[in-house]
Write an enzyme that holds these catalytic residues in place. Structure first.
Site, PDB file in Angstrom:
ATOM      1  CG  HIS A 169     -18.212  13.811 -25.489  1.00 26.40           C
ATOM      2  ND1 HIS A 169     -18.086  14.824 -24.556  1.00 26.40           N
ATOM      3  CD2 HIS A 169     -17.109  13.046 -25.359  1.00 26.40           C
ATOM      4  CE1 HIS A 169     -16.943  14.671 -23.910  1.00 26.40           C
ATOM      5  NE2 HIS A 169     -16.334  13.603 -24.373  1.00 26.40           N
ATOM      6  CG  PHE A 199      -8.046  16.173 -23.533  1.00 30.71           C
ATOM      7  CD1 PHE A 199      -8.272  15.669 -24.801  1.00 30.71           C
ATOM      8  CD2 PHE A 199      -8.423  15.411 -22.438  1.00 30.71           C
ATOM      9  CE1 PHE A 199      -8.860  14.416 -24.968  1.00 30.71           C
ATOM     10  CE2 PHE A 199      -9.003  14.167 -22.602  1.00 30.71           C
ATOM     11  CZ  PHE A 199      -9.224  13.664 -23.863  1.00 30.71           C
ATOM     12  CG  ASP A 200     -12.695  15.552 -23.733  1.00 35.88           C
ATOM     13  OD1 ASP A 200     -11.575  15.188 -23.349  1.00 35.88           O
ATOM     14  OD2 ASP A 200     -13.535  14.774 -24.209  1.00 35.88           O
ATOM     15  CE  LYS A 255      -4.957   9.695 -24.203  1.00 38.18           C
ATOM     16  NZ  LYS A 255      -5.349  10.767 -23.328  1.00 38.18           N
ATOM     17  CE1 TYR A 291      -4.175   1.880   0.759  1.00 37.95           C
ATOM     18  CE2 TYR A 291      -2.578   3.375   1.749  1.00 37.95           C
ATOM     19  CZ  TYR A 291      -3.848   3.134   1.261  1.00 37.95           C
ATOM     20  OH  TYR A 291      -4.778   4.129   1.271  1.00 37.95           O
ATOM     21  CG  ASP A 311      -2.818  17.754 -21.058  1.00 38.07           C
ATOM     22  OD1 ASP A 311      -2.461  16.599 -20.781  1.00 38.07           O
ATOM     23  OD2 ASP A 311      -3.969  18.046 -21.411  1.00 38.07           O
ATOM     24  CB  ALA A 349      -1.540  12.589 -23.258  1.00 40.26           C
TER      25      ALA A 349
HETATM   26  C1  LIG Z   1      -6.255  11.601 -22.761  1.00 38.71           C
HETATM   27  C2  LIG Z   1      -5.880  12.951 -22.398  1.00 38.71           C
HETATM   28  C3  LIG Z   1      -6.156  13.476 -21.129  1.00 38.71           C
HETATM   29  C4  LIG Z   1      -6.951  12.723 -20.093  1.00 38.71           C
HETATM   30  O1  LIG Z   1      -6.382  11.519 -19.776  1.00 38.71           O
HETATM   31  P1  LIG Z   1      -7.196  10.203 -19.399  1.00 38.71           P
HETATM   32  O2  LIG Z   1      -6.139   9.205 -19.178  1.00 38.71           O
HETATM   33  O3  LIG Z   1      -8.092   9.878 -20.557  1.00 38.71           O
HETATM   34  O4  LIG Z   1      -7.982  10.507 -18.175  1.00 38.71           O
HETATM   35  C5  LIG Z   1      -5.717  14.748 -20.852  1.00 38.71           C
HETATM   36  N1  LIG Z   1      -5.070  15.481 -21.772  1.00 38.71           N
HETATM   37  C6  LIG Z   1      -4.806  15.015 -23.003  1.00 38.71           C
HETATM   38  C7  LIG Z   1      -4.066  15.869 -23.979  1.00 38.71           C
HETATM   39  C8  LIG Z   1      -5.209  13.753 -23.358  1.00 38.71           C
HETATM   40  O5  LIG Z   1      -4.969  13.306 -24.598  1.00 38.71           O
END
Ligand SMILES: *Cc1c(COP(=O)(O)O)cnc(C)c1O
Length: 460
Positions: free
Chosen positions: A451, A125-126, A259, A72, A216, A218
């Protein structure tokens, strides 16, 4: 240069996929409320909904899973992951999260220190936008206008409009800007890269006004690959070296490891040197994601991620990945299907506003074309347009996206060029019948991130 991209791996295990009949697809789509998110994956032949967590792990990652330490607190797997992340980023503080949005929900509220604050991004990003709004702030996008000129080549369509960035800061007041978020690559407009030169200028502006910079990231490795290909001065640097230059230009790194982490689940928070922020996040992560040394992940997940992060920096792997996306894009472009050009890192973005100009934006042309592609070929794309953008949080009006994109997202190391050729052939058939595609109206709409769960019926 070879005519076709060649994958630097071979296949050791296969997962059968099955195509159901056209009549069944029509029925399944109706049952799903004309929303591909609501289809069962077993009813999908080729799933291009997302590249998030849908890739194939290597045999090194599968064997790393067995090394998981499921303690843990203070798990050996955590320290292995922490070492890799510190090495890549040069940052001092690291915490895992269950995925990207987990990292966002821990960090973003800590940056919103008062009412009426703003975040500025090339494009949020959304889920990032959602967490900004949940934290009581507002999200402003500030990408260069070339981003929306789909036909014109620009090497870095993800770049910030630097003039506009400074104008927004001056207009809103620097004390009201909670952070500048550099989304690399810029997911929402085609996985388009951001240049090091542009990031350097963003950093300079941010420092001038004392605003934190967040990556950000990913797809930070894909971004670094594009920099190596396209930006002068980086041709002879390694992907790792280029990524490090980018990390030096920010203060905080949030990553969906689903990603460029090459894993099925996972996220990363890394903070350069702000100890106070790290301590706040350490407190915040416990009730939201879990204890700071596991953050919602199993020990084995952290081991697989530690290996995946290294593999995603491999230049041969990146070359094949970027080239296979281009391969699909080229097939479509040659047939006249309008796409975001050049193609970006993880997907081909198809311009459905141009394919179906007879469908108004609030009847969601890209969702309508996506549904037609599912019926035609059993292929599941995703809408990145006015449906995704949602409503204005203040007026509740349907917002109109700059582009009505359908995203054909390519999972990592998963499909072959034959699959991609089939996708192109199916979409070209849909394109040649485009006048028959009908718009959609809601039969159900949720107030946030609509969506994912919305239901529709075709407009007759
Ligand atoms: C996928 C993504 C996120 C969110 O990540 P999740 O793993 O889907 O929660 C944030 N920012 C970008 C640019 C992304 O492509």
């Amino acid at each position: 240069m070879h005519k076709y991209p060649i994958p630097p791996y071979k296949i050791k295990m296969v997962e059968p996929i099955k195509m159901i009949s056209r009549e069944e697809r029509v029925k399944k789509l109706e049952e799903a409320g004309y929303n591909p998110f609501k289809l069962r994956s077993e009813d999908v032949f080729i799933d291009l909904l997302t590249d998030s967590g849908t890739g194939a792990m290597s045999h090194f990652q599968w064997s790393a899973l067995m090394m998981g330490d499921e303690a843990y607190a203070g798990s050996r797997s955590f320290y292995r992951l922490e070492k890799v992340v510190k090495n890549i980023t040069g940052y001092k503080y690291v915490m895992p999260a269950h995925q990207g949005r987990g990292a966002e929900q821990v960090v973003i509220p800590e940056l919103v220190t008062k009412e009426h604050m703003y975040f500025i991004s090339n494009i949020h990003f959304d889920t990032t936008r959602a967490h900004v709004e949940i934290a009581g702030a507002r999200a402003i996008d500030c990408v260069i206008k070339e981003c929306f000129d789909l036909d014109e080549y620009h090497p870095f369509k993800g770049n910030f409009d630097l003039e506009k960035l400074e104008e927004i800061i001056l207009e809103k007041g620097k004390e009201n800007i909670a952070g500048i978020i550099m989304t690399i690559t810029n997911n929402s407009a085609g996985g388009q890269p951001v240049s090091i030169e542009n990031m350097t200028s963003v950093n300079k502006i941010a420092k001038k006004y004392d605003i934190p910079v967040i990556i950000d990231g990913a797809r930070y490795a894909e971004n670094a690959y594009f920099v190596k290909q396209r930006e002068k001065g980086y041709e002879n640097k390694t992907i790792r070296e280029i990524a490090k230059v980018a990390f030096d230009l920010a203060d905080i790194f949030l990553m969906s490891a689903k990603k460029d982490g090459l894993v099925n689940i996972g996220g990363i928070i890394a903070i350069k040197d702000n100890e106070e922020l790290f301590q706040k996040c350490q407190t915040n992560i416990v009730p939201k994601e879990g204890f700071p040394t596991y953050g919602g992940l199993a020990g084995r997940d952290m081991d697989a991620l530690a290996v995946g992060l290294e593999e995603a920096l491999d230049e041969q792997y990146l070359a094949y990945r970027i080239d296979e996306v281009k391969y699909l894009g080229d097939l479509l472009k040659e047939a006249g299907v309008p796409i975001q050009y050049p193609t970006g890192g993880h997907a081909v973005f198809v311009d459905c506003g141009a394919i179906a100009p007879h469908i108004p934006y609030d009847q969601f042309p890209a969702q309508a074309v996506s549904n037609a592609l599912y019926i035609e070929g059993g292929i599941r794309p995703v809408e990145i347009g006015s449906l995704l953008l949602g409503r204005d949080p203040d007026t509740h009006e349907n917002l109109k996206a700059d582009k009505e994109f359908m995203r054909l997202t390519i999972p990592r190391r998963t499909y072959t060029l034959e699959h991609l050729r089939y996708v192109a052939e199916s979409l070209i058939k849909v394109y040649n019948n485009r006048e028959s595609i009908k718009g959609l109206e809601f039969t159900y709409e949720s107030p946030l991130l609509r969506h994912f769960t919305a239901k529709f019926k075709p407009v007759e």
